[in-house]
Design a protein around this motif. Sequence first.
Motif, PDB file in Angstrom:
ATOM      1  N   ARG A 184       0.882   0.472  -5.787  1.00 54.49           N
ATOM      2  CA  ARG A 184       0.404   1.764  -6.304  1.00 54.49           C
ATOM      3  C   ARG A 184      -1.123   1.795  -6.402  1.00 54.49           C
ATOM      4  O   ARG A 184      -1.741   2.828  -6.204  1.00 54.49           O
ATOM      5  N   GLU A 238      -3.425   8.709  -5.656  1.00 59.18           N
ATOM      6  CA  GLU A 238      -2.343   8.295  -6.553  1.00 59.18           C
ATOM      7  C   GLU A 238      -0.985   8.646  -5.952  1.00 59.18           C
ATOM      8  O   GLU A 238      -0.030   7.865  -6.061  1.00 59.18           O
ATOM      9  N   GLY A 295      -0.205   6.089  -3.495  1.00 63.39           N
ATOM     10  CA  GLY A 295       0.267   4.900  -4.185  1.00 63.39           C
ATOM     11  C   GLY A 295       1.747   5.000  -4.554  1.00 63.39           C
ATOM     12  O   GLY A 295       2.498   4.029  -4.436  1.00 63.39           O
ATOM     13  N   GLU A 296       2.167   6.173  -4.978  1.00 57.51           N
ATOM     14  CA  GLU A 296       3.596   6.378  -5.284  1.00 57.51           C
ATOM     15  C   GLU A 296       4.438   6.290  -4.015  1.00 57.51           C
ATOM     16  O   GLU A 296       5.548   5.758  -4.038  1.00 57.51           O
ATOM     17  N   ALA A 306       4.891   2.717  -3.303  1.00 55.54           N
ATOM     18  CA  ALA A 306       5.902   2.126  -4.188  1.00 55.54           C
ATOM     19  C   ALA A 306       7.311   2.496  -3.710  1.00 55.54           C
ATOM     20  O   ALA A 306       8.214   1.652  -3.708  1.00 55.54           O
TER      21      ALA A 306
END
Length: 186
Positions: free
Chosen positions: A82, A56, A59-60, A63
């Motif tokens: 993300r 996660e 994923g950030e 982004a």
Amino acid sequence: MNALDALLNRVSVTRLLAPAPTQAQRQVMFQAALRAPDHAQLRPWRFLCIEEQARERLGELYAQALQTEQPEATGEQLDKVRAMPLRAPLLVVVIASPKEHPKVPRMEQLLSAGCAAHGLLLAAHAQGVGAVWRTGEMAYSPVVAQGLGLTAGEEILGFIYLGTPEGKLRTAPLLEQSDFVSDWPA
């Protein structure tokens, strides 16, 4: 599985589920990676393992990279990047880490790191672990490279997604060798 079977039948597996490979399976995969051809034994590679909540965070980071490189990115585009690391329970970032050497050019070291990644893929397949090597724009993003702690001169060669294959593996296509192999001079 014997070596020729792994070489002739490995396929990319894009639909991956938990569980991730076991520690014993990972050890075999990395040992296979470390057997890559390596002129002058420079070991011009390294690997980062990303799993659980770290996916996660990756994923950030994706982004953030997309927003930096495309400030007009939509919320849908940001959500899509993300979610990319969540497509498998384990990601291995393959990093080429070339060394200065008078007889071993950078390109040769990049190829060696690519061979290390291929060795990892073959060992995954031989153990029944699903794997796919992905690149895409995030592999070439300076924001992602910095966020993952790459040093000057290093580069991401790809993200190897690993997990349990969902469903039956597809059959490797049989290619016509004469389309790719010829004698010289012709």
